[in-house]
Design a protein around this motif. Structure first.
Motif, short mmCIF file in Angstrom:
data_model
loop_
_atom_site.label_atom_id
_atom_site.label_comp_id
_atom_site.label_asym_id
_atom_site.label_seq_id
_atom_site.Cartn_x
_atom_site.Cartn_y
_atom_site.Cartn_z
N THR A 200 4.45 4.52 -9.06
CA THR A 200 4.67 4.35 -7.62
C THR A 200 5.22 2.95 -7.34
O THR A 200 6.16 2.77 -6.58
N PHE A 201 4.60 1.96 -8.01
CA PHE A 201 5.05 0.57 -7.86
C PHE A 201 6.51 0.43 -8.28
O PHE A 201 7.33 -0.17 -7.59
N MET A 202 6.82 1.06 -9.41
CA MET A 202 8.19 1.01 -9.94
C MET A 202 9.18 1.64 -8.96
O MET A 202 10.27 1.12 -8.74
N ALA B 15 -2.17 5.57 -3.77
CA ALA B 15 -1.51 5.28 -5.03
C ALA B 15 -1.45 3.78 -5.27
O ALA B 15 -1.58 3.32 -6.40
N LEU B 16 -1.25 3.03 -4.22
CA LEU B 16 -1.27 1.57 -4.34
C LEU B 16 -2.23 1.03 -3.31
O LEU B 16 -2.25 1.44 -2.15
N ARG B 17 -3.06 0.08 -3.76
CA ARG B 17 -4.07 -0.49 -2.84
C ARG B 17 -3.89 -1.98 -2.75
O ARG B 17 -4.74 -2.74 -3.16
N GLY B 18 -2.76 -2.38 -2.23
CA GLY B 18 -2.57 -3.81 -2.03
C GLY B 18 -2.08 -4.52 -3.27
O GLY B 18 -2.85 -5.16 -3.98
N VAL B 19 -0.80 -4.40 -3.58
CA VAL B 19 -0.23 -5.06 -4.75
C VAL B 19 0.65 -6.22 -4.31
O VAL B 19 1.57 -6.04 -3.54
N SER B 20 0.32 -7.42 -4.78
CA SER B 20 1.15 -8.58 -4.50
C SER B 20 1.57 -9.19 -5.81
O SER B 20 0.74 -9.44 -6.68
N PRO C 136 7.09 1.54 0.83
CA PRO C 136 5.63 1.39 0.91
C PRO C 136 5.11 1.87 2.26
O PRO C 136 5.84 1.85 3.25
N THR C 137 3.86 2.33 2.28
CA THR C 137 3.24 2.72 3.56
C THR C 137 2.99 1.48 4.41
O THR C 137 3.20 1.49 5.61
N HIS D 282 0.85 -1.18 0.00
CA HIS D 282 0.00 0.00 0.00
C HIS D 282 0.88 1.22 0.00
O HIS D 282 1.91 1.25 0.64
N LYS D 283 0.44 2.25 -0.71
CA LYS D 283 1.16 3.52 -0.64
C LYS D 283 0.14 4.64 -0.57
O LYS D 283 -0.75 4.74 -1.42
#
Lengths: 241, 400
Positions: free
Chosen positions: A50-52, A24-29, A61-62, A12-13
């Motif tokens: 953001t992921f990059m 910006a990110l909502r749970g990336v796996s 990441p938050t 998460h970010k």
């Protein structure tokens, strides 16, 4: 091909812009194997940059965990992250990001300055890296004396000179015409064949098609994954928010 | 990043912006040059004051009977030739002359002139650095035999003799006849307006016998070979005189010793204050120069935000960036320092040739201003360098 070089779990970010929070990110796996060639697509604001940045150890990441080569990067200090960027990651940017008034060879030497490589070794390895991207004889040229494609090749030489396991490219062909884009992608393919893990952000489909795996971001989540050999199509590992 | 690589990166950045670098260092150049030339000129002026004071009696001492500053004196002793001899015995003392004086009439033919008659010894000329320019001064034999000889000052000569050469003629002083054997060179007036040439010098023994009628002295003058010996000589003379006068431990001196030392010390204190004052005024310009460096470094950090981002992306740590910009600031200020030292040395040479003052360029002032320049670079470079090192790599890379 070895094991997973990149493993993220529920990243998460959240940015704070004044009073409003931006997710910006909502749970990336995601798991990326060593030697994989991955394209990341998505519209602007989808969270792919953001992921990059997190993958490239430029940002933290938050919440959630990120493992690079088995070590937990998400809890590292600034200086340790700088060290990881130096040794394990090579960046290629859309706008090349070369130092002006600095020759091609010196630009390529830059990452080695920060790990105390002796100056003779630096010069040798810079020469070698420039040869690998087809720029032998251009060592003493300044960025302003090179074409866009040549500048991007200098940037690739800089990215590979410390022999990192991962190369991250953010829209590497965004500022180039089709012919030059082709040349650049050719270099990435050959680097991938030599065993490098390559992750490319792009919004051009024909560029993305170079990869064996395409990951699509939307609204801070991965909404779709496609594999060249047909497997894994459709929605994959979307984490509800 | 090692130091050498950082040095190369920084010096390249300075060279790639030549005009700006020169303008930036100008503040330091002017500051250092001002400090060096002002300090060297005031020190040169000090040296000249020192030399003049030495020739004005910086090496002499005056011993008088009685307590210092007391008007009417009980049990006041009178100094004698014996005391003068005892002082002469001291190694540290180079010259000693007993002194007595009284106003007297000097008569030649039908002319007469009222002047000060001084009884003294041949050492008088060395103590006062004052010599006859016609004839001779009386010698020790004249003193021993209390001869009636005199040496006249220029004013006495011009009032009594006009343009005639008085050497060999006889004058009357008080009731006695004296042969003129010499004429002192002209000294002119003191700053207080007293005519120093209005004097007649005779052997002190003759003075005691013919004019005074006792063997007392009014004072004793002595001289040492260097002003540095004054304090030691003063305490040695004091011991000798206390012993001769058989003073007990708790008794005060019944004589006092006066030297120019206190005055000289005070003058040096004043001129040192001037040196410090001028030096610090000049250092203000160094500080201003430092602020100039800080200003340009801040601009430079702003302009090179993207470069900083690139460096961080390829692995530069905060301290690497910090070192790069700090070295750049110190290089700027040190370059200014070196040029400033050269300009300061040149400036003080030019200044001394215009004013006729000496310029004393001490290695200390060069070393101090060089180190000061380096400190200025560090002090004013730290803030911009820290600012650069704290940049967020993502923000910096995005910077246009």
């Amino acid at each position: 091909m070895g094991g997973n070089v990149i493993v993220t779990k529920d990243l998460h970010k959240v940015y704070k812009l004044g009073d409003t929070e931006v997710h910006a990110l909502r749970g990336v796996s995601i798991d990326i194997k060593e030697g994989e060639f991955v394209s990341i697509m998505g519209s602007s604001g989808s969270g792919k940059s953001t992921f990059m940045n997190i993958i490239g150890c430029l940002d933290k990441p938050t919440s959630g965990n990120y493992y690079l080569d088995g070590s937990k990067v998400s809890e590292m200090e600034k200086d340790e992250l700088a060290d990881i960027r130096n040794r394990k990651i090579g960046f290629v940017f859309q706008s090349f990001n070369l130092l002006a008034r600095t020759t091609a060879a010196e630009n390529v030497e830059l990452p080695m300055i920060y790990n105390n490589t002796p100056s003779r070794t630096r010069a040798e390895r810079a020469f070698e890296a420039l040869s690998r991207v087809g720029l032998r004889g251009r060592e003493k040229h300044f960025p302003s004396q090179l074409s866009g494609g040549q500048q991007q090749r200098v940037a690739i030489a800089r990215a590979i000179v410390n022999d990192p396991s991962i190369i991250l490219a953010d829209e590497p062909t965004g500022n180039l015409d089709t012919a030059m884009s082709g040349e650049i992608m050719e270099i990435f393919r050959s680097l991938n064949e030599q065993g490098k893990t390559i992750i490319i952000i792009t919004h051009e489909h024909d560029i993305a098609e170079n990869a064996e795996r395409i990951v699509i971001f939307k609204d801070g989540s991965i909404i779709e994954e496609k594999s060249k050999n047909g497997r894994g199509a459709g929605a994959a590992r979307t984490v509800p928010t | 990043m090692n130091f050498l690589a950082a040095l190369r990166v920084s010096s390249r950045a300075i060279r790639s912006n030549k005009v700006r670098s020169i303008l930036t260092t100008l503040g330091i150049i002017i500051g250092v040059a001002a400090v060096i030339s002002l300090v060297s000129l005031t020190q040169g002026a000090n040296r000249m004051i020192e030399e003049q004071l030495t020739s004005l009696g910086g090496k002499s001492l005056f011993i008088s009977p009685g307590k210092r500053g007391v008007g009417v004196q009980e049990n006041a002793i009178s100094l004698t030739a014996d005391d003068a001899d005892a002082i002469r015995e001291l190694d540290i003392v180079q010259y000693v002359s007993p002194m007595i004086d009284a106003p007297e009439q000097v008569v030649w033919g039908n002319r007469n002139w009222f002047t000060v008659v001084v009884g003294t010894s041949p050492d008088f000329v060395f103590i006062n650095d004052w010599y006859p320019d016609a004839g001779v001064f009386f010698n020790n034999k004249d003193v021993e035999k209390n001869e009636n000889v005199c040496v006249l000052g220029r004013s006495v000569v011009s009032n009594l003799f006009g343009y005639r050469d008085p050497v060999g003629l006889t004058v009357r002083i008080g009731k006695d006849s004296f042969r003129v054997i010499g004429v002192m060179s002209s000294l002119g007036q003191t700053s207080g307006g007293r005519d120093q040439d209005d004097v007649a010098l005779i052997p002190y023994t003759t003075f005691q016998k013919r004019i005074l009628g006792t063997d007392a002295l009014e004072s004793i003058s002595a001289a040492v070979s260097s002003p540095d010996d004054i304090p030691a000589a003063e305490s040695r003379i004091r011991l000798v005189l206390r012993e001769k006068n058989k003073l007990g431990k708790n008794e005060d001196d019944n004589f006092y010793i006066k030297s120019q030392m206190g005055v000289i010390d005070r003058i040096f204190a004043i001129s040192n204050i001037m040196t410090v004052l001028l030096g610090s005024i000049a250092s203000i310009s160094l500080v201003v120069g430092g602020i100039g460096i800080m200003n340009i470094m801040l601009v430079s950090v702003g302009e090179r935000t993207r470069e900083i981002g690139i460096r961080m992306a390829v692995g530069a740590k905060g301290k690497d960036i910090m070192m790069q910009f700090l070295i750049e600031a110190v290089l700027l200020s040190l370059t200014g320092g070196v040029i400033g030292i050269a300009a300061g040395v040149l400036g003080s040479k030019i200044g001394s040739s215009f004013t006729g003052w000496k310029s004393v360029i001490s290695p200390e002032s060069i070393l101090v201003s060089f180190c000061f320049a380096a400190l200025i670079g560090i002090f004013f470079g730290i803030y911009p360098a820290r600012k650069a090192s704290k940049l967020d790599p993502i923000e910096a890379l995005r910077y246009e």
